[in-house]
Design a protein around this motif. Structure first.
Motif, PDB file in Angstrom:
ATOM      1  N   GLN A   1     -12.627   9.882  -7.242  1.00  0.00           N
ATOM      2  CA  GLN A   1     -12.028  10.641  -6.166  1.00  0.00           C
ATOM      3  C   GLN A   1     -12.358   9.973  -4.838  1.00  0.00           C
ATOM      4  O   GLN A   1     -13.517   9.705  -4.539  1.00  0.00           O
ATOM      5  CB  GLN A   1     -12.569  12.083  -6.157  1.00  0.00           C
ATOM      6  N   VAL A   2     -11.336   9.677  -4.068  1.00  0.00           N
ATOM      7  CA  VAL A   2     -11.492   9.047  -2.763  1.00  0.00           C
ATOM      8  C   VAL A   2     -11.155  10.067  -1.681  1.00  0.00           C
ATOM      9  O   VAL A   2     -10.159  10.788  -1.786  1.00  0.00           O
ATOM     10  CB  VAL A   2     -10.576   7.821  -2.623  1.00  0.00           C
ATOM     11  N   GLN A   3     -11.974  10.144  -0.685  1.00  0.00           N
ATOM     12  CA  GLN A   3     -11.706  11.013   0.464  1.00  0.00           C
ATOM     13  C   GLN A   3     -11.746  10.188   1.745  1.00  0.00           C
ATOM     14  O   GLN A   3     -12.577   9.287   1.886  1.00  0.00           O
ATOM     15  CB  GLN A   3     -12.729  12.136   0.548  1.00  0.00           C
ATOM     16  N   LEU A   4     -10.840  10.512   2.653  1.00  0.00           N
ATOM     17  CA  LEU A   4     -10.774   9.863   3.953  1.00  0.00           C
ATOM     18  C   LEU A   4     -10.938  10.935   5.023  1.00  0.00           C
ATOM     19  O   LEU A   4     -10.244  11.949   4.992  1.00  0.00           O
ATOM     20  CB  LEU A   4      -9.436   9.149   4.139  1.00  0.00           C
ATOM     21  N   VAL A   5     -11.832  10.694   5.945  1.00  0.00           N
ATOM     22  CA  VAL A   5     -12.069  11.658   7.016  1.00  0.00           C
ATOM     23  C   VAL A   5     -11.906  10.950   8.352  1.00  0.00           C
ATOM     24  O   VAL A   5     -12.632   9.998   8.662  1.00  0.00           O
ATOM     25  CB  VAL A   5     -13.478  12.269   6.924  1.00  0.00           C
ATOM     26  N   GLU A   6     -10.929  11.431   9.128  1.00  0.00           N
ATOM     27  CA  GLU A   6     -10.664  10.855  10.442  1.00  0.00           C
ATOM     28  C   GLU A   6     -11.419  11.628  11.520  1.00  0.00           C
ATOM     29  O   GLU A   6     -11.679  12.822  11.374  1.00  0.00           O
ATOM     30  CB  GLU A   6      -9.174  10.892  10.788  1.00  0.00           C
ATOM     31  N   SER A   7     -11.713  10.936  12.599  1.00  0.00           N
ATOM     32  CA  SER A   7     -12.336  11.578  13.755  1.00  0.00           C
ATOM     33  C   SER A   7     -11.963  10.801  15.009  1.00  0.00           C
ATOM     34  O   SER A   7     -11.509   9.646  14.923  1.00  0.00           O
ATOM     35  CB  SER A   7     -13.857  11.625  13.602  1.00  0.00           C
ATOM     36  N   ARG A  30     -13.324  -3.388  -3.341  1.00  0.00           N
ATOM     37  CA  ARG A  30     -13.597  -4.354  -2.295  1.00  0.00           C
ATOM     38  C   ARG A  30     -12.318  -4.805  -1.609  1.00  0.00           C
ATOM     39  O   ARG A  30     -12.273  -4.935  -0.382  1.00  0.00           O
ATOM     40  CB  ARG A  30     -14.330  -5.563  -2.868  1.00  0.00           C
ATOM     41  N   PHE A  31     -11.272  -5.068  -2.393  1.00  0.00           N
ATOM     42  CA  PHE A  31     -10.024  -5.546  -1.810  1.00  0.00           C
ATOM     43  C   PHE A  31      -9.015  -4.404  -1.784  1.00  0.00           C
ATOM     44  O   PHE A  31      -8.561  -3.940  -2.818  1.00  0.00           O
ATOM     45  CB  PHE A  31      -9.485  -6.731  -2.599  1.00  0.00           C
ATOM     46  N   ASN A  32      -8.698  -3.965  -0.603  1.00  0.00           N
ATOM     47  CA  ASN A  32      -7.755  -2.865  -0.461  1.00  0.00           C
ATOM     48  C   ASN A  32      -7.026  -3.016   0.865  1.00  0.00           C
ATOM     49  O   ASN A  32      -7.333  -3.909   1.664  1.00  0.00           O
ATOM     50  CB  ASN A  32      -8.489  -1.523  -0.534  1.00  0.00           C
ATOM     51  N   THR A  33      -6.065  -2.177   1.047  1.00  0.00           N
ATOM     52  CA  THR A  33      -5.353  -2.088   2.317  1.00  0.00           C
ATOM     53  C   THR A  33      -5.781  -0.793   2.975  1.00  0.00           C
ATOM     54  O   THR A  33      -5.694   0.278   2.373  1.00  0.00           O
ATOM     55  CB  THR A  33      -3.836  -2.089   2.097  1.00  0.00           C
ATOM     56  N   MET A  34      -6.243  -0.878   4.206  1.00  0.00           N
ATOM     57  CA  MET A  34      -6.722   0.311   4.893  1.00  0.00           C
ATOM     58  C   MET A  34      -6.337   0.243   6.362  1.00  0.00           C
ATOM     59  O   MET A  34      -6.479  -0.800   6.990  1.00  0.00           O
ATOM     60  CB  MET A  34      -8.250   0.431   4.766  1.00  0.00           C
ATOM     61  N   GLY A  35      -5.850   1.355   6.870  1.00  0.00           N
ATOM     62  CA  GLY A  35      -5.460   1.343   8.265  1.00  0.00           C
ATOM     63  C   GLY A  35      -4.903   2.662   8.740  1.00  0.00           C
ATOM     64  O   GLY A  35      -5.167   3.708   8.148  1.00  0.00           O
ATOM     65  N   TRP A  36      -4.106   2.581   9.801  1.00  0.00           N
ATOM     66  CA  TRP A  36      -3.662   3.750  10.539  1.00  0.00           C
ATOM     67  C   TRP A  36      -2.146   3.839  10.620  1.00  0.00           C
ATOM     68  O   TRP A  36      -1.469   2.830  10.832  1.00  0.00           O
ATOM     69  CB  TRP A  36      -4.238   3.719  11.957  1.00  0.00           C
ATOM     70  N   CYS A  95      -5.146   8.168   8.542  1.00  0.00           N
ATOM     71  CA  CYS A  95      -5.776   7.023   7.889  1.00  0.00           C
ATOM     72  C   CYS A  95      -5.219   6.909   6.471  1.00  0.00           C
ATOM     73  O   CYS A  95      -5.005   7.919   5.788  1.00  0.00           O
ATOM     74  CB  CYS A  95      -7.288   7.242   7.848  1.00  0.00           C
ATOM     75  N   ARG A  96      -4.969   5.690   6.050  1.00  0.00           N
ATOM     76  CA  ARG A  96      -4.441   5.437   4.708  1.00  0.00           C
ATOM     77  C   ARG A  96      -5.246   4.339   4.026  1.00  0.00           C
ATOM     78  O   ARG A  96      -5.594   3.330   4.639  1.00  0.00           O
ATOM     79  CB  ARG A  96      -2.979   5.021   4.768  1.00  0.00           C
ATOM     80  N   LEU A  97      -5.529   4.570   2.746  1.00  0.00           N
ATOM     81  CA  LEU A  97      -6.200   3.575   1.912  1.00  0.00           C
ATOM     82  C   LEU A  97      -5.362   3.363   0.670  1.00  0.00           C
ATOM     83  O   LEU A  97      -4.959   4.340   0.022  1.00  0.00           O
ATOM     84  CB  LEU A  97      -7.603   4.061   1.521  1.00  0.00           C
ATOM     85  N   ALA A  98      -5.082   2.108   0.337  1.00  0.00           N
ATOM     86  CA  ALA A  98      -4.315   1.793  -0.854  1.00  0.00           C
ATOM     87  C   ALA A  98      -5.107   0.812  -1.700  1.00  0.00           C
ATOM     88  O   ALA A  98      -5.480  -0.273  -1.233  1.00  0.00           O
ATOM     89  CB  ALA A  98      -2.960   1.199  -0.480  1.00  0.00           C
ATOM     90  N   GLN A  99      -5.377   1.203  -2.934  1.00  0.00           N
ATOM     91  CA  GLN A  99      -6.070   0.336  -3.886  1.00  0.00           C
ATOM     92  C   GLN A  99      -5.554   0.698  -5.278  1.00  0.00           C
ATOM     93  O   GLN A  99      -6.249   1.289  -6.090  1.00  0.00           O
ATOM     94  CB  GLN A  99      -7.594   0.504  -3.788  1.00  0.00           C
ATOM     95  N   GLY A 100      -4.287   0.349  -5.503  1.00  0.00           N
ATOM     96  CA  GLY A 100      -3.608   0.852  -6.686  1.00  0.00           C
ATOM     97  C   GLY A 100      -3.030   2.199  -6.310  1.00  0.00           C
ATOM     98  O   GLY A 100      -1.849   2.326  -6.010  1.00  0.00           O
ATOM     99  N   ALA A 101      -3.850   3.199  -6.305  1.00  0.00           N
ATOM    100  CA  ALA A 101      -3.419   4.512  -5.816  1.00  0.00           C
ATOM    101  C   ALA A 101      -3.448   4.532  -4.287  1.00  0.00           C
ATOM    102  O   ALA A 101      -4.048   3.672  -3.645  1.00  0.00           O
ATOM    103  CB  ALA A 101      -4.331   5.593  -6.380  1.00  0.00           C
ATOM    104  N   GLU A 102      -2.787   5.545  -3.746  1.00  0.00           N
ATOM    105  CA  GLU A 102      -2.684   5.669  -2.284  1.00  0.00           C
ATOM    106  C   GLU A 102      -3.383   6.956  -1.866  1.00  0.00           C
ATOM    107  O   GLU A 102      -3.195   8.010  -2.483  1.00  0.00           O
ATOM    108  CB  GLU A 102      -1.206   5.717  -1.904  1.00  0.00           C
ATOM    109  N   TYR A 103      -4.155   6.859  -0.789  1.00  0.00           N
ATOM    110  CA  TYR A 103      -4.886   8.020  -0.296  1.00  0.00           C
ATOM    111  C   TYR A 103      -4.639   8.167   1.197  1.00  0.00           C
ATOM    112  O   TYR A 103      -4.551   7.178   1.932  1.00  0.00           O
ATOM    113  CB  TYR A 103      -6.387   7.856  -0.549  1.00  0.00           C
TER     114      TYR A 103
END
Length: 114
Positions: A1-7, A30-36, A95-103
């Motif tokens: 389970q991945v959680q993203l918390v913005e502030s 380690r290798f993912n796409t992460m951003g805004w 905020c978005r994180l993609a590593q196979g699945a998208e969060y």
């Protein structure tokens, strides 16, 4: 389970600055796409700035030269330094994180107004 918390969102006058942060927790690869991304009512969500899997960065043309994305890998955190803010930057920033699945995070409101 991945959680993203913005502030870091808030209200700022035109020309001002804000710094957003997004902390990821859970199983982070380690290798993912992460951003805004950002979204205003009635419009599609749009890319603002991201780190790609190779570590390079992509910015929307509208924010180039004003916004800077950075990351702290040890903390699984990305930041977005926003300078010279304009009223048209007003949006909910996600905020978005993609590593196979998208969060996605829940979003933080940025309002630029005098």
């Amino acid at each position: 389970q991945v959680q993203l918390v913005e502030s870091g969102g808030g209200l700022v006058q035109p020309g001002g600055s804000l710094r957003l942060s997004c902390a990821a927790s859970g199983s982070i690869f380690r290798f993912n796409t992460m951003g805004w991304y950002r979204q205003v009512p009635g419009k599609e969500r749009e890319l603002v700035a991201v780190f790609t899997r190779t570590g390079s960065t992509n910015y929307a043309d509208s924010v180039k030269g004003r916004f800077t994305i950075s990351r702290e890998d040890a903390k699984n955190t990305v930041h977005l330094q926003m300078n010279s803010l304009k009223p048209e930057d007003t949006a909910i920033y996600y905020c978005r994180l993609a590593q196979g699945a998208e969060y996605w995070g829940r979003g933080t409101q940025v309002s630029v107004s005098s």
